[in-house]
Design a protein around this motif. Structure first.
Motif, PDB file in Angstrom:
ATOM      1  N   ASN A  57       0.831  -1.194   0.000  1.00 15.19           N
ATOM      2  CA  ASN A  57       0.000   0.000   0.000  1.00 15.19           C
ATOM      3  C   ASN A  57       0.870   1.251   0.000  1.00 15.19           C
ATOM      4  O   ASN A  57       2.106   1.180   0.129  1.00 15.19           O
ATOM      5  CB  ASN A  57      -0.985  -0.011   1.183  1.00 15.19           C
ATOM      6  CG  ASN A  57      -0.283   0.080   2.530  1.00 15.19           C
ATOM      7  OD1 ASN A  57       0.945   0.030   2.596  1.00 15.19           O
ATOM      8  ND2 ASN A  57      -1.052   0.201   3.592  1.00 15.19           N
ATOM      9  N   ASP A  58       0.246   2.392  -0.123  1.00 10.42           N
ATOM     10  CA  ASP A  58       0.993   3.654  -0.191  1.00 10.42           C
ATOM     11  C   ASP A  58       1.776   3.921   1.095  1.00 10.42           C
ATOM     12  O   ASP A  58       2.877   4.464   1.053  1.00 10.42           O
ATOM     13  CB  ASP A  58       0.035   4.809  -0.469  1.00 10.42           C
ATOM     14  CG  ASP A  58      -0.417   4.850  -1.928  1.00 10.42           C
ATOM     15  OD1 ASP A  58       0.330   4.308  -2.771  1.00 10.42           O
ATOM     16  OD2 ASP A  58      -1.485   5.425  -2.193  1.00 10.42           O
ATOM     17  N   SER A  59       1.211   3.560   2.220  1.00  7.59           N
ATOM     18  CA  SER A  59       1.888   3.814   3.506  1.00  7.59           C
ATOM     19  C   SER A  59       3.216   3.089   3.569  1.00  7.59           C
ATOM     20  O   SER A  59       4.227   3.647   4.025  1.00  7.59           O
ATOM     21  CB  SER A  59       0.996   3.379   4.671  1.00  7.59           C
ATOM     22  OG  SER A  59      -0.187   4.160   4.721  1.00  7.59           O
ATOM     23  N   LEU A  60       3.271   1.840   3.115  1.00  6.99           N
ATOM     24  CA  LEU A  60       4.528   1.096   3.147  1.00  6.99           C
ATOM     25  C   LEU A  60       5.530   1.707   2.173  1.00  6.99           C
ATOM     26  O   LEU A  60       6.731   1.790   2.464  1.00  6.99           O
ATOM     27  CB  LEU A  60       4.277  -0.372   2.808  1.00  6.99           C
ATOM     28  CG  LEU A  60       5.519  -1.272   2.837  1.00  6.99           C
ATOM     29  CD1 LEU A  60       6.197  -1.225   4.200  1.00  6.99           C
ATOM     30  CD2 LEU A  60       5.160  -2.711   2.478  1.00  6.99           C
ATOM     31  N   ALA A  61       5.036   2.139   0.987  1.00  7.01           N
ATOM     32  CA  ALA A  61       5.936   2.768   0.025  1.00  7.01           C
ATOM     33  C   ALA A  61       6.569   4.025   0.622  1.00  7.01           C
ATOM     34  O   ALA A  61       7.765   4.293   0.448  1.00  7.01           O
ATOM     35  CB  ALA A  61       5.176   3.093  -1.260  1.00  7.01           C
ATOM     36  N   GLN A  62       5.776   4.809   1.355  1.00  7.18           N
ATOM     37  CA  GLN A  62       6.302   6.022   1.983  1.00  7.18           C
ATOM     38  C   GLN A  62       7.297   5.674   3.084  1.00  7.18           C
ATOM     39  O   GLN A  62       8.311   6.352   3.259  1.00  7.18           O
ATOM     40  CB  GLN A  62       5.147   6.843   2.540  1.00  7.18           C
ATOM     41  CG  GLN A  62       4.257   7.460   1.478  1.00  7.18           C
ATOM     42  CD  GLN A  62       3.030   8.142   2.068  1.00  7.18           C
ATOM     43  OE1 GLN A  62       2.923   8.277   3.278  1.00  7.18           O
ATOM     44  NE2 GLN A  62       2.096   8.531   1.192  1.00  7.18           N
ATOM     45  N   ILE A  63       6.999   4.637   3.854  1.00  3.37           N
ATOM     46  CA  ILE A  63       7.912   4.240   4.930  1.00  3.37           C
ATOM     47  C   ILE A  63       9.271   3.852   4.363  1.00  3.37           C
ATOM     48  O   ILE A  63      10.320   4.229   4.906  1.00  3.37           O
ATOM     49  CB  ILE A  63       7.307   3.068   5.736  1.00  3.37           C
ATOM     50  CG1 ILE A  63       6.098   3.541   6.546  1.00  3.37           C
ATOM     51  CG2 ILE A  63       8.360   2.464   6.676  1.00  3.37           C
ATOM     52  CD1 ILE A  63       5.338   2.417   7.227  1.00  3.37           C
ATOM     53  N   LEU A  64       9.272   3.094   3.234  1.00  8.04           N
ATOM     54  CA  LEU A  64      10.521   2.582   2.669  1.00  8.04           C
ATOM     55  C   LEU A  64      11.193   3.567   1.720  1.00  8.04           C
ATOM     56  O   LEU A  64      12.361   3.388   1.369  1.00  8.04           O
ATOM     57  CB  LEU A  64      10.272   1.262   1.954  1.00  8.04           C
ATOM     58  CG  LEU A  64       9.726   0.133   2.835  1.00  8.04           C
ATOM     59  CD1 LEU A  64       9.475  -1.115   1.982  1.00  8.04           C
ATOM     60  CD2 LEU A  64      10.680  -0.186   3.970  1.00  8.04           C
ATOM     61  N   GLY A  65      10.455   4.582   1.246  1.00  8.50           N
ATOM     62  CA  GLY A  65      11.056   5.588   0.388  1.00  8.50           C
ATOM     63  C   GLY A  65      11.107   5.204  -1.076  1.00  8.50           C
ATOM     64  O   GLY A  65      11.838   5.839  -1.848  1.00  8.50           O
ATOM     65  N   TYR A  66      10.353   4.183  -1.483  1.00  4.53           N
ATOM     66  CA  TYR A  66      10.272   3.763  -2.884  1.00  4.53           C
ATOM     67  C   TYR A  66       8.821   3.875  -3.346  1.00  4.53           C
ATOM     68  O   TYR A  66       7.892   3.948  -2.524  1.00  4.53           O
ATOM     69  CB  TYR A  66      10.741   2.315  -3.051  1.00  4.53           C
ATOM     70  CG  TYR A  66      12.222   2.098  -2.818  1.00  4.53           C
ATOM     71  CD1 TYR A  66      13.128   2.194  -3.865  1.00  4.53           C
ATOM     72  CD2 TYR A  66      12.701   1.789  -1.548  1.00  4.53           C
ATOM     73  CE1 TYR A  66      14.466   1.976  -3.665  1.00  4.53           C
ATOM     74  CE2 TYR A  66      14.048   1.577  -1.335  1.00  4.53           C
ATOM     75  CZ  TYR A  66      14.940   1.673  -2.386  1.00  4.53           C
ATOM     76  OH  TYR A  66      16.268   1.468  -2.186  1.00  4.53           O
ATOM     77  N   SER A  67       8.648   3.842  -4.680  1.00  3.92           N
ATOM     78  CA  SER A  67       7.283   3.808  -5.196  1.00  3.92           C
ATOM     79  C   SER A  67       6.754   2.375  -5.104  1.00  3.92           C
ATOM     80  O   SER A  67       7.522   1.418  -4.936  1.00  3.92           O
ATOM     81  CB  SER A  67       7.259   4.272  -6.659  1.00  3.92           C
ATOM     82  OG  SER A  67       7.900   3.305  -7.501  1.00  3.92           O
ATOM     83  N   ARG A  68       5.451   2.235  -5.253  1.00  2.98           N
ATOM     84  CA  ARG A  68       4.854   0.898  -5.175  1.00  2.98           C
ATOM     85  C   ARG A  68       5.351   0.025  -6.327  1.00  2.98           C
ATOM     86  O   ARG A  68       5.654  -1.163  -6.135  1.00  2.98           O
ATOM     87  CB  ARG A  68       3.332   1.010  -5.195  1.00  2.98           C
ATOM     88  CG  ARG A  68       2.795   1.753  -3.982  1.00  2.98           C
ATOM     89  CD  ARG A  68       1.316   2.056  -4.087  1.00  2.98           C
ATOM     90  NE  ARG A  68       0.501   0.857  -4.025  1.00  2.98           N
ATOM     91  CZ  ARG A  68      -0.827   0.885  -3.887  1.00  2.98           C
ATOM     92  NH1 ARG A  68      -1.462   2.042  -3.787  1.00  2.98           N
ATOM     93  NH2 ARG A  68      -1.517  -0.237  -3.830  1.00  2.98           N
ATOM     94  N   ASP A  69       5.462   0.625  -7.504  1.00  2.49           N
ATOM     95  CA  ASP A  69       5.938  -0.155  -8.648  1.00  2.49           C
ATOM     96  C   ASP A  69       7.374  -0.628  -8.447  1.00  2.49           C
ATOM     97  O   ASP A  69       7.721  -1.760  -8.801  1.00  2.49           O
ATOM     98  CB  ASP A  69       5.829   0.679  -9.921  1.00  2.49           C
ATOM     99  CG  ASP A  69       4.377   0.894 -10.343  1.00  2.49           C
ATOM    100  OD1 ASP A  69       3.525   0.104  -9.883  1.00  2.49           O
ATOM    101  OD2 ASP A  69       4.118   1.852 -11.086  1.00  2.49           O
ATOM    102  N   GLN A  70       8.192   0.252  -7.901  1.00  2.00           N
ATOM    103  CA  GLN A  70       9.590  -0.131  -7.671  1.00  2.00           C
ATOM    104  C   GLN A  70       9.685  -1.297  -6.679  1.00  2.00           C
ATOM    105  O   GLN A  70      10.499  -2.201  -6.833  1.00  2.00           O
ATOM    106  CB  GLN A  70      10.387   1.065  -7.160  1.00  2.00           C
ATOM    107  CG  GLN A  70      10.660   2.117  -8.215  1.00  2.00           C
ATOM    108  CD  GLN A  70      11.304   3.357  -7.620  1.00  2.00           C
ATOM    109  OE1 GLN A  70      11.095   3.679  -6.457  1.00  2.00           O
ATOM    110  NE2 GLN A  70      12.089   4.048  -8.434  1.00  2.00           N
ATOM    111  N   LEU A  71       8.856  -1.267  -5.667  1.00  3.27           N
ATOM    112  CA  LEU A  71       8.919  -2.320  -4.653  1.00  3.27           C
ATOM    113  C   LEU A  71       8.453  -3.662  -5.194  1.00  3.27           C
ATOM    114  O   LEU A  71       8.913  -4.718  -4.752  1.00  3.27           O
ATOM    115  CB  LEU A  71       8.071  -1.931  -3.434  1.00  3.27           C
ATOM    116  CG  LEU A  71       8.651  -0.806  -2.563  1.00  3.27           C
ATOM    117  CD1 LEU A  71       7.638  -0.402  -1.499  1.00  3.27           C
ATOM    118  CD2 LEU A  71       9.951  -1.234  -1.911  1.00  3.27           C
TER     119      LEU A  71
END
Length: 566
Positions: A57-71
């Motif tokens: 989700n967006d929250s995890l992407a923000q926590i890790l500093g990457y976009s969702r697609d990148q992850l």
């Protein structure tokens, strides 16, 4: 069946049979629960059985500093491995355990490196995803960023560790007064607390500040008090933390590669005694919290150094005093020996003179005029005075040479009777009444009979000398509790109140109009006091001018006698 789905997330080649997509039917009430997790403030993820992210989700992407697609992209596999390098093995072990037990698990304080290089600490829950046949097909879980809590906990742990160091330093500093050891413990503690690369403690020696203890390439030379950070701190008497020493307004640090420097004055009772200087080549090591703790340490260092210096000074003074004492003792011994020799040498010719005077008086009495008879009387009086002086000096020497309390068991009544018998003739010559009141029972003390006879005799001699003709002298002995009380009372001239404080001093004589012509050496009462104190007793008196004096001696009895108490 579950066993075949176990895998190693670090080995992407080992893929178990699974559906091609995670778009499986769910057994809960939602067609796709992912829509629910999109609204969560915490991160949410889903992976396949190899650990490849298939949804975030967006929250995890923000926590890790990457976009969702990148992850979720395949090319980010190496990035994910780098990001999770530390906890990869722990995550793999958790996945295997969940496959076996099908029980969700949670990992706390998992360190993850973000894209910007910073580290975040996460709480990660891991649960198994199964299909309708209850076969494992992946993992999912919630990720919570607990970095603030982790930082608070780390700060608290650091505070506890630093306080433990301070307590240890206190204990070590309080166990010694050796100046070198105090400096060693203090500097080591400062280096440990600050993580400094180098440092020193400099102390004032007069007007100069000298390095007393150092760690690093410092020269044992005076430290400048005028310029640089050290000079500024000494002038202001205020500690400083300089994060960029190279750009300081007066960047004269002790070492050329110094990036950060903390300098703290050492003061005790508003007196500046030195400075603590710490330096590092890594500016990030010196934080405000570290500076505060080192500042606390300086108070302890200053007190310990001051105490050690005082102890060192005291030891030096003690050494000097011992040397002086030895010199004085040698001089005192020499003086005593000279007095003893001189006194013995005086007595021999004195006896010769006294014999010739007696011959002159016997053979030439009828031929001498009245004035000449007065000359002979004066010579005899002077001889008596010299004899008394030499006797007292020898008695004083004898008493001074004795050490410890006497151990002879003596009857105090016999001592009194002996002394009274020796002075009864002198009392009769002045038509005085010499009255004695002694108990019937024995009063036993531990004493020296010769010294005690002399002490009682000196009191009687004074009472008789300073009581006019026809007066009265009383000697009383009684028991009061477990002590013997001896009193010598007279109806003599008395002692003026302003002269009573010095009567027991050596060579002091009370001179009034009535007593000025009475012979004496000023040693009698001094000898009494010394003898009585050596016997564990005390002596005192009361006197009223024109009415007389009462002197009394208290001495401890060997055991309480069965006498009526007064």
């Amino acid at each position: 069946m579950i066993e075949q789905h176990m895998h190693d997330p670090e080995d992407p080649e080992t893929e178990p049979a699974r559906p091609s997509s995670l778009d499986w039917p769910y057994s809960d009430a939602f067609d796709d629960p992912r829509t629910l997790f999109e609204t969560l403030p915490d991160g949410y993820y889903e992976t396949d059985l190899h650990g490849k992210l298939t949804f975030v989700n967006d929250s995890l992407a923000q926590i890790l500093g990457y976009s969702r697609d990148q992850l979720t992209s395949h090319w980010l596999r190496d990035v994910r491995r780098h990001m999770l390098r530390g906890p990869m093995r722990e995550l793999a072990e958790a996945g295997r355990r969940i496959c076996h037990t099908q029980v969700a698990s949670q990992l706390d304080n998992v360190a993850v490196k973000r894209r910007d290089g910073t580290t975040r600490y996460l709480q990660i829950s891991i649960a198994l995803i199964t299909d309708l046949d209850n076969r494992p097909i992946g993992y999912r879980g919630v990720v919570r960023d607990v970095t603030p809590q982790h930082q608070v906990e780390a700060a608290l742990n650091q505070q506890v560790a630093l306080m433990a160091v301070l307590r240890q330093v206190d204990a070590e500093l309080n166990q010694t007064l050796d100046a070198e050891l105090v400096l060693k413990v203090a500097l080591n503690a400062a280096l440990v607390l600050s993580h400094a690369d180098a440092g020193y403690i400099a102390l004032f020696d007069g007007d100069q500040l000298r390095v007393a203890r150092a760690s690093g390439p410092y020269q044992q030379r005076p430290v400048s008090c005028e310029g640089g950070i050290v000079g500024r701190v000494l002038r202001r008497r205020c500690p400083e933390l300089v994060q960029d020493a190279q750009r300081d307004a007066d960047p004269r640090s002790s070492l050329p590669d110094t990036q950060a420097q903390m300098t703290l004055p050492l003061a005790q009772h508003d007196r500046l005694i030195g400075v603590l200087n710490l330096e590092t080549m890594d500016a990030d090591r010196f934080t405000a919290e570290t500076f505060d703790f080192v500042n606390l340490l300086t108070t302890r260092i200053a007190a310990a150094v001051a105490n050690a210096n005082l102890y060192q000074i005291a030891q030096q003074r003690l050494k000097e005093l011992r040397g002086l004492y030895e010199q004085v003792s040698a001089l005192e011994q020499l003086k005593t020996e000279m007095i003893r020799v001189a006194t013995h040498d005086i007595r021999s010719p004195l006896g010769l003179i006294k014999g010739y005077i007696e011959i002159l008086r016997l053979e030439l009495t009828d031929m001498l005029q009245e004035a000449q008879v007065g000359y002979v009387d004066a010579i005899e009086q002077s001889i008596k005075r010299i004899e008394q002086l030499t006797t007292d000096v020898l008695s004083l020497e004898r008493i001074e040479m004795k050490r410890g309390q006497p151990t002879e068991r003596i009857n105090l009544i016999h001592v009194i009777e002996h002394a009274v018998s020796d002075h009864r003739h002198a009392s009769r010559q002045k038509a005085q009444t010499l009255y004695t009141e002694l108990p019937d029972d024995t009063l036993t003390i531990l004493g020296d009979s010769i010294d005690l006879v002399e002490a009682v005799g000196n009191l009687l001699n004074n009472a008789i000398k300073y009581t006019p003709e026809g007066g009265r002298v009383e000697v009383r002995l009684r028991q009061v509790h477990n002590r013997a009380l001896l009193e010598v009372e007279d109806t003599g001239y008395g002692i003026p109140a302003d002269k009573q404080a010095k009567v027991f001093e050596a060579f002091y004589r009370v001179k009034t109009d009535e007593t000025r012509r009475i012979m004496g050496t000023g040693l009698g009462l001094y000898l009494v006091k010394r003898i009585v104190e050596r016997h564990g007793g005390r002596v005192n008196f009361k006197s009223v001018i024109g009415q007389g004096s009462r002197f009394w001696i208290e001495l401890p009895l060997v055991h309480a006698e069965a006498l009526p108490q007064t």
